[in-house]
Design a protein around this motif. Structure first.
Motif, mmCIF file in Angstrom:
data_model
loop_
_atom_site.group_PDB
_atom_site.id
_atom_site.type_symbol
_atom_site.label_atom_id
_atom_site.label_comp_id
_atom_site.label_asym_id
_atom_site.label_seq_id
_atom_site.Cartn_x
_atom_site.Cartn_y
_atom_site.Cartn_z
ATOM 1 N N TYR A 1 -2.159 8.625 -9.121
ATOM 2 C CA TYR A 1 -1.733 9.893 -8.521
ATOM 3 C C TYR A 1 -1.530 10.973 -9.580
ATOM 4 C CZ TYR A 1 -0.812 6.604 -4.760
ATOM 5 O OH TYR A 1 -0.940 5.621 -3.817
ATOM 6 N N ALA A 2 -2.131 10.783 -10.735
ATOM 7 C CA ALA A 2 -1.934 11.732 -11.835
ATOM 8 C C ALA A 2 -2.392 13.139 -11.474
ATOM 9 C CB ALA A 2 -2.678 11.237 -13.083
ATOM 10 N N ASP A 3 -3.383 13.263 -10.598
ATOM 11 C CA ASP A 3 -3.920 14.582 -10.237
ATOM 12 C C ASP A 3 -3.121 15.262 -9.138
ATOM 13 O OD1 ASP A 3 -5.951 14.326 -12.084
ATOM 14 O OD2 ASP A 3 -7.301 13.355 -10.663
ATOM 15 N N VAL A 4 -2.158 14.565 -8.555
ATOM 16 C CA VAL A 4 -1.342 15.153 -7.480
ATOM 17 C C VAL A 4 -0.134 15.850 -8.111
ATOM 18 C CG1 VAL A 4 -0.019 14.715 -5.382
ATOM 19 C CG2 VAL A 4 -2.063 13.342 -5.878
ATOM 20 N N PRO A 5 0.026 17.160 -7.899
ATOM 21 C CA PRO A 5 1.161 17.884 -8.504
ATOM 22 C C PRO A 5 2.498 17.243 -8.126
ATOM 23 C CG PRO A 5 -0.422 19.427 -7.574
ATOM 24 C CD PRO A 5 -0.854 18.057 -7.137
ATOM 25 N N ALA A 6 3.430 17.267 -9.044
ATOM 26 C CA ALA A 6 4.725 16.618 -8.828
ATOM 27 C C ALA A 6 5.468 17.185 -7.634
ATOM 28 C CB ALA A 6 5.578 16.749 -10.101
ATOM 29 N N ASP A 7 5.295 18.495 -7.376
ATOM 30 C CA ASP A 7 6.037 19.103 -6.271
ATOM 31 C C ASP A 7 5.492 18.701 -4.909
ATOM 32 O OD1 ASP A 7 3.688 20.527 -6.773
ATOM 33 O OD2 ASP A 7 4.504 22.397 -5.990
ATOM 34 N N LEU A 8 4.349 18.043 -4.879
ATOM 35 C CA LEU A 8 3.782 17.568 -3.622
ATOM 36 C C LEU A 8 4.109 16.096 -3.357
ATOM 37 C CD1 LEU A 8 0.227 19.222 -3.636
ATOM 38 C CD2 LEU A 8 2.303 20.012 -2.492
ATOM 39 N N ARG A 9 4.740 15.448 -4.321
ATOM 40 C CA ARG A 9 5.059 14.031 -4.161
ATOM 41 C C ARG A 9 6.433 13.863 -3.511
ATOM 42 N NH1 ARG A 9 3.093 11.045 -9.741
ATOM 43 N NH2 ARG A 9 1.431 12.527 -10.267
ATOM 44 N N LEU A 10 6.584 12.774 -2.783
ATOM 45 C CA LEU A 10 7.837 12.525 -2.079
ATOM 46 C C LEU A 10 8.980 12.207 -3.046
ATOM 47 C CD1 LEU A 10 9.061 12.328 0.748
ATOM 48 C CD2 LEU A 10 8.445 9.901 0.777
ATOM 49 N N GLY A 11 8.666 11.459 -4.089
ATOM 50 C CA GLY A 11 9.685 11.149 -5.084
ATOM 51 C C GLY A 11 10.634 10.031 -4.692
ATOM 52 N N ARG A 12 10.340 9.348 -3.611
ATOM 53 C CA ARG A 12 11.179 8.225 -3.170
ATOM 54 C C ARG A 12 10.333 7.329 -2.281
ATOM 55 N NH1 ARG A 12 12.009 9.015 2.122
ATOM 56 N NH2 ARG A 12 12.086 11.153 2.954
ATOM 57 N N ASP A 13 10.883 6.150 -1.961
ATOM 58 C CA ASP A 13 10.182 5.262 -1.050
ATOM 59 C C ASP A 13 10.185 5.844 0.362
ATOM 60 O OD1 ASP A 13 9.686 3.434 -3.051
ATOM 61 O OD2 ASP A 13 11.493 2.246 -2.624
ATOM 62 N N LEU A 14 9.197 5.471 1.145
ATOM 63 C CA LEU A 14 9.152 5.896 2.538
ATOM 64 C C LEU A 14 10.345 5.311 3.294
ATOM 65 C CD1 LEU A 14 5.354 5.402 3.365
ATOM 66 C CD2 LEU A 14 6.549 7.567 2.986
ATOM 67 N N ASP A 15 10.880 6.087 4.225
ATOM 68 C CA ASP A 15 12.025 5.647 5.021
ATOM 69 C C ASP A 15 11.512 4.821 6.206
ATOM 70 O OD1 ASP A 15 14.476 5.282 6.146
ATOM 71 O OD2 ASP A 15 14.651 7.319 6.950
ATOM 72 N N LEU A 16 11.254 3.563 5.936
ATOM 73 C CA LEU A 16 10.682 2.675 6.944
ATOM 74 C C LEU A 16 11.705 1.629 7.375
ATOM 75 C CD1 LEU A 16 7.168 2.050 5.334
ATOM 76 C CD2 LEU A 16 7.732 3.631 7.186
ATOM 77 N N PRO A 17 11.626 1.163 8.619
ATOM 78 C CA PRO A 17 12.543 0.108 9.063
ATOM 79 C C PRO A 17 12.225 -1.220 8.387
ATOM 80 C CG PRO A 17 10.880 0.510 10.739
ATOM 81 C CD PRO A 17 10.703 1.583 9.699
ATOM 82 N N GLU A 18 13.182 -2.107 8.394
ATOM 83 C CA GLU A 18 12.952 -3.437 7.840
ATOM 84 C C GLU A 18 11.836 -4.128 8.628
ATOM 85 O OE1 GLU A 18 14.291 -5.011 5.184
ATOM 86 O OE2 GLU A 18 15.201 -3.057 4.733
ATOM 87 N N PRO A 19 10.965 -4.853 7.963
ATOM 88 C CA PRO A 19 9.875 -5.527 8.681
ATOM 89 C C PRO A 19 10.390 -6.621 9.606
ATOM 90 C CG PRO A 19 9.967 -6.263 6.405
ATOM 91 C CD PRO A 19 10.921 -5.109 6.514
ATOM 92 N N LEU A 20 9.726 -6.798 10.722
ATOM 93 C CA LEU A 20 10.051 -7.868 11.660
ATOM 94 C C LEU A 20 9.261 -9.106 11.249
ATOM 95 C CD1 LEU A 20 9.917 -5.685 14.872
ATOM 96 C CD2 LEU A 20 11.968 -6.665 13.832
ATOM 97 N N ILE A 21 9.980 -10.123 10.812
ATOM 98 C CA ILE A 21 9.317 -11.301 10.245
ATOM 99 C C ILE A 21 8.608 -12.123 11.320
ATOM 100 C CG2 ILE A 21 9.639 -13.374 8.865
ATOM 101 C CD1 ILE A 21 10.169 -10.722 7.412
ATOM 102 N N ALA A 22 9.275 -12.337 12.449
ATOM 103 C CA ALA A 22 8.691 -13.169 13.499
ATOM 104 C C ALA A 22 7.644 -12.370 14.279
ATOM 105 C CB ALA A 22 9.780 -13.673 14.447
ATOM 106 N N GLU A 23 6.490 -12.949 14.471
ATOM 107 C CA GLU A 23 5.408 -12.256 15.169
ATOM 108 C C GLU A 23 5.814 -11.845 16.579
ATOM 109 O OE1 GLU A 23 1.099 -13.503 16.882
ATOM 110 O OE2 GLU A 23 1.422 -13.874 14.737
ATOM 111 N N GLN A 24 6.545 -12.712 17.283
ATOM 112 C CA GLN A 24 6.924 -12.377 18.651
ATOM 113 C C GLN A 24 7.861 -11.170 18.697
ATOM 114 O OE1 GLN A 24 7.649 -15.232 17.105
ATOM 115 N NE2 GLN A 24 9.749 -15.942 17.529
#
Length: 458
Positions: free
Chosen positions: A34-57
């Motif tokens: 991502y070296a070519d992506v300007p710093a001000d366009l980067r999120l700067g943190r991990d995505l705010d995603l829910p915890e994964p559901l381990i069981a397929e069901q």
């Protein structure tokens, strides 16, 4: 001890897998990509995603709950268009494109996929007959991409930068075109008059720097352009080309823009046997005359008849392959990636099934029901037509004098089981009518419109 997070459904999150991938490409970290992506366009943190559901069901139940939030609207009560349309799809179309030999977006690999080549050649031939042009591409991503590419072709053909838009274009299409053409073209928009092109104003702006005059018929608002010939003459007199966007669903009764002088015709095939699935299945077409100056600027694949070593036998394959980025890579005039070839086959099946008579009957139905709906709705208190143009499938209602704004009216009609159209702003509503909307459906919509306006009369 804290263990590194490994997602159960994303294998490359495992540290050893990620490191192996970095080692293989010689990178110290993912950040190098991502070296070519300007710093001000980067999120700067991990995505705010829910915890994964381990069981397929558990995952299945979660996704099912999300899907149940969707609400289906009966086809007869759906009057929403704006680029994706609820046209009838014959069952045979889905049957053919779900066959294993066709079920991929790709156009096929040379030397081994001649059945797919033939199916797409037949699609191109049917589209060529409908558009009254000689050469049609294998579908590209969508109609927006087709518009951008058609205009980029015009800049290469003429060696000029100026694009003059004379129609009300879909705002999303216009955004795509602006982004795509930014390095090679300058866009000027001529405001329409009563829904159609202001020919005099356009002519005054067409000059030695103009590459193309761009017209959309029908426009984003469904208006049919009546001055394509005059616009083509003005473009040609200045050494420019006329680039026309259209929807092929109406060409059973409407003349192709090519018949009035358009040099490049583009559009989307979604209306030809493709479902509106959550925003649609889309594929873009570009069509030109059999003129080397135009054909060699088309970046998409073209399939044609090819002779074999056996006298009297022929096959199907790429035409002028050396003009594509597949053949010349970075030296290509324009890059083309994954095609929407499956949708081309769907459209080919649809056109073969409908035939000239079927397309003519469909076109007549769409014209008459559009006019009927427009008349029925503008008969209501405070509802007026936004312009005096001839309309195909879509039209704009002016609600300036009505008791509800456009968003309020949409909300009121949704409560009654209708999807009445797209609110363009507070005062304008874009309504769409297809063959799925019978006269009774239109009468029901008008009655619901009237009831909602009466209940909220000020």
């Amino acid at each position: 001890m804290t263990h590194p997070f490994v997602h159960p459904y994303v294998p490359n999150t495992a540290p050893e897998s990620r490191q192996a991938m970095l080692d293989a490409v010689g990178a110290a970290s993912v950040e190098e990509f991502y070296a070519d992506v300007p710093a001000d366009l980067r999120l700067g943190r991990d995505l705010d995603l829910p915890e994964p559901l381990i069981a397929e069901q558990d995952l299945v139940r979660h996704v099912g709950g999300l899907l149940r939030r969707n609400r289906a609207v009966e086809p007869g009560r759906l009057f929403l268009g704006a680029g994706t349309y609820n046209h009838a799809v014959p069952a045979v179309v889905d049957e053919v494109i779900n066959r294993s030999e066709f079920l991929t977006a790709y156009a096929g690999e040379p030397y081994e996929d001649h059945g797919r080549f033939q199916a797409l050649f037949q699609y191109q031939s049917l589209m060529g007959e409908l558009l009254n042009l000689d050469v049609v591409n294998v579908p590209t991503y969508d109609g927006y991409q087709a518009a951008a590419t058609a205009l980029a072709m015009a800049t290469r053909i003429t060696g000029r930068r100026g694009i003059v838009l004379v129609s009300d274009a879909h705002p999303d299409k216009l955004s795509k075109v602006r982004d795509y053409l930014l390095p090679v073209a300058d866009l000027t928009i001529v405001p329409t008059v009563d829904g159609v092109a202001d020919v005099a104003a356009a002519a005054a702006l067409i000059g030695v720097d103009t590459a193309a005059v761009w017209v959309e018929t029908p426009s984003f608002h469904g208006a049919l352009e009546t001055a394509v010939r005059e616009l083509a003459d003005a473009a040609h007199a200045a050494g420019a080309v006329l680039v026309a966007g259209t929807d092929p669903i109406g060409l059973g009764v409407l003349a192709s823009p090519a018949d009035h002088g358009a040099d490049i015709v583009h559009g989307d095939i979604q209306s030809l046997g493709l479902h509106p699935w959550f925003g649609g299945a889309h594929g873009g077409f570009i069509a030109v005359r059999d003129d080397t100056r135009f054909v060699m600027e088309m970046p998409s694949r073209l399939f044609g008849l090819e002779s074999t070593d056996v006298p009297g036998e022929y096959g199907f394959g790429d035409v002028a392959y050396d003009r594509t980025s597949f053949a010349v890579r970075e030296e290509g005039k324009e890059w083309v990636g994954t095609a929407a070839a499956l949708w081309g086959i769907a459209a080919g099946v649809y056109l073969a099934l409908m035939g000239p008579q079927g397309m003519a009957e469909l076109g007549d139905t769409l014209m008459s029901r559009t006019a009927y709906a427009r008349q029925a709705l503008t008969a209501l208190p405070g509802v007026e037509a936004a312009d005096g143009a001839i309309h195909f499938r879509e039209f704009v209602l002016d609600l300036s004098a009505a008791s509800l704004t456009a968003p309020e009216l949409v909300a009121a009609l949704r409560a009654r089981g209708f999807e009445p159209g797209l609110a363009l702003d507070d005062m304008r509503l874009l309504v769409c009518v297809t063959e799925q909307n019978t006269q009774t459906d239109i009468d029901d919509l008008a009655a619901a419109f009237g009831a909602a306006l009466k209940e909220n009369a000020r």
